[in-house]
Design a protein around this motif. Structure first.
Motif, PDB file in Angstrom:
ATOM      1  N   SER A 413      24.494  48.823  20.462  1.00  0.00           N
ATOM      2  CA  SER A 413      23.116  48.595  20.029  1.00  0.00           C
ATOM      3  C   SER A 413      22.725  49.573  18.931  1.00  0.00           C
ATOM      4  O   SER A 413      22.044  49.202  17.955  1.00  0.00           O
ATOM      5  CB  SER A 413      22.159  48.733  21.212  1.00  0.00           C
ATOM      6  OG  SER A 413      22.396  47.728  22.163  1.00  0.00           O
ATOM      7  N   ASP A 422      19.770  44.572  14.601  1.00  0.00           N
ATOM      8  CA  ASP A 422      18.881  44.496  15.762  1.00  0.00           C
ATOM      9  C   ASP A 422      17.686  45.405  15.546  1.00  0.00           C
ATOM     10  O   ASP A 422      17.739  46.350  14.745  1.00  0.00           O
ATOM     11  CB  ASP A 422      19.600  44.928  17.049  1.00  0.00           C
ATOM     12  CG  ASP A 422      20.543  43.860  17.562  1.00  0.00           C
ATOM     13  OD1 ASP A 422      20.298  42.669  17.289  1.00  0.00           O
ATOM     14  OD2 ASP A 422      21.529  44.217  18.231  1.00  0.00           O
ATOM     15  N   GLN A 426      16.002  46.740  21.169  1.00  0.00           N
ATOM     16  CA  GLN A 426      17.278  46.529  21.864  1.00  0.00           C
ATOM     17  C   GLN A 426      17.970  47.855  22.142  1.00  0.00           C
ATOM     18  O   GLN A 426      18.607  48.034  23.178  1.00  0.00           O
ATOM     19  CB  GLN A 426      18.202  45.625  21.028  1.00  0.00           C
ATOM     20  CG  GLN A 426      17.906  44.140  21.121  1.00  0.00           C
ATOM     21  CD  GLN A 426      16.663  43.761  20.350  1.00  0.00           C
ATOM     22  OE1 GLN A 426      16.245  44.463  19.418  1.00  0.00           O
ATOM     23  NE2 GLN A 426      16.041  42.639  20.722  1.00  0.00           N
TER      24      GLN A 426
END
Length: 471
Positions: A413, A422, A426
């Protein structure tokens, strides 16, 4: 008339030939199956044969246990209670034998003229020295022997209770030490997370000031920092309380060098223990032995109550010398003796004797039920500890896999966020999951070690010391 004396051997024969009114203890059927769990079988050293120094192989923990065994007040109270009950047994046992007393006395008395009968005042005096026995009960019905037996069984029970207290103390101290280690590790995890989040917060604030980051992302990062601070404050409080618990259990101030300084995974490597069979557990657990001795004491108490229905015979006898003049006390012709047998036969007391017997019989039934209850409780504890050990071992493996998976998710992530693939939401979710998984992993490691300590305790281990240990 010639004085008839009873020699010690004759008295002993009278005692040995006495009736035994206490019921004979019958074999007790165990209220558990012969093999109470399939997991009970296994190879390895039995808990009762494994000294606690061999089981708790960490040198720091061993030193703490030795401090606790030497200084813990609960254990000192248990030892003093054994001394008290031992003295009570000696008192009861001494009644089996006649006590020989030496008595010397002298009186000198002036009587006025109107009391002498001669019309002249006079001085009377008398001196005596005697050796004899006083109120020695001939134990025809076994009452005195049963009183001694009851006191002896209570002594055995108290000694086993002391060993049981030591088992509990060793296990409680080991668990308190592990709790300190777990909370300390959780505190370090929270501190590491806070340090990482504070760096992230600094970068996020800079990015926000440049207009590259939204206010929502900034607040989300601030929330993670605040959460880590809350956890730090909580674990600091728990660590302080854990230290206080260690101080109380050891009876002294625990120095820093005896506190755990390694992760739980490396702190203790406890040996595997087989549970054995029910007969093994009965031989190993001091609390079950104590309950058995309580039952035997209750049986002896029935014999005492039954003996109250029969007459009691006591002897008082002495021999010595008496004289009106001190100078003539040990001269010829001054000898004297007395022999006073007495018998007491209960006739009517409003049913008190029968009620005492009923109380004794009820107490014996209570002791029997308590013994069987303790056996059932002991085997439940063993079964629970076996289930915990197996369950926590499987759970820990799953928690390790979960922690590894969450760590990889967190790293991925972060990498995707840095590449703009992202949002930071996240990343925060992945970090929270990783943080929670790490906490669960530490708690799982502690739970597995605690279950192994619990199994060692419920199998009757933890009270024997090796020959090389300090007394």
């Amino acid at each position: 008339m010639k004085l008839k004396t009873l020699s010690v051997s004759a008295l002993a024969m009278l005692v040995l030939s006495a009736c035994q009114l206490a019921p004979e203890q019958q074999a007790i059927e165990l209220p558990v199956p012969n093999a109470y769990a399939s997991a009970a079988q296994g190879s390895g050293t039995a808990a009762a044969e494994l000294h606690w120094q061999q089981f708790f192989n960490n040198p720091k923990l061993q030193q703490l246990i030795e401090l606790s065994l030497a200084n813990n007040k609960d254990l000192q109270i248990a030892a003093l209670n054994v001394q008290r009950v031992r003295a009570l047994y000696q008192i009861e046992d001494s009644a089996l034998y006649p006590s020989l007393d030496l008595n010397a006395s002298g009186t000198r008395q002036r009587l006025p003229a109107d009391l002498t009968g001669t019309g002249n005042a006079q001085i009377n005096q008398q001196y005596s020295a005697t050796v004899g026995i006083t109120s020695y009960e001939l134990d025809f019905w076994g009452k005195v022997r049963n009183q001694s037996e009851q006191a002896l069984q209570q002594l055995y029970s108290t000694e086993q209770a002391q060993l049981s207290s030591q088992i509990s103390l060793v296990a409680e101290l080991a668990n308190a030490w592990l709790t300190y280690a777990a909370d300390q590790q959780l505190l370090e995890l929270a501190a590491h997370t806070l340090h990482s989040q504070q760096k992230t917060l600094e970068l996020t604030e800079q990015s926000y000031n440049l207009g590259a980051t939204s206010a929502l992302t900034l607040q989300q990062v601030k929330s993670t920092v605040a959460t880590a601070k809350v956890d730090i404050a909580r674990y600091q409080r728990l660590v302080a309380r854990d230290k206080n618990a260690l101080d109380l259990l050891t009876g002294t101030q625990v120095s820093t060098d005896l506190l755990p300084d390694q992760p739980l995974s490396k702190l203790l490597q406890l040996p595997e223990l087989p549970a054995g069979l029910p007969s093994d557990l009965l031989q190993q657990r001091p609390d079950l032995k104590a309950a058995e001795h309580d039952l035997l004491a209750a049986n002896a108490n029935i014999g005492i109550a039954k003996a109250a229905f029969f007459p009691s015979i006591s002897l008082t006898a002495n021999a010595g010398s008496a004289s009106a003049e001190l100078d003539n006390l040990f001269k010829g012709g001054s000898g004297n003796w007395s022999f006073i047998p007495s018998i007491n036969l209960p006739i009517f007391n409003m049913g008190r004797t029968q009620a005492n017997l009923e109380v004794a019989e009820a107490q014996q039934q209570v002791a029997l039920a308590t013994y069987q209850q303790k056996i059932q409780q002991a085997f439940r504890e063993v079964s629970d500890s076996l289930a915990d050990r197996e369950g926590y071992a499987a759970q820990l493996q799953a928690q390790q896999d979960l922690a590894n998976s969450n760590q990889q998710s967190f790293l991925l992530s972060e990498a995707r966020f840095k590449q703009g693939a992202d949002s930071y939401l996240q990343v925060l979710d992945a970090q929270r999951s990783w943080y929670s998984a790490q906490q669960q992993l530490i708690s799982g490691q502690q739970a597995l070690l605690a279950s192994q300590i619990s199994l060692y305790k419920v199998l009757g281990g933890g009270w024997q010391q090796s020959n090389t240990s300090a007394e």
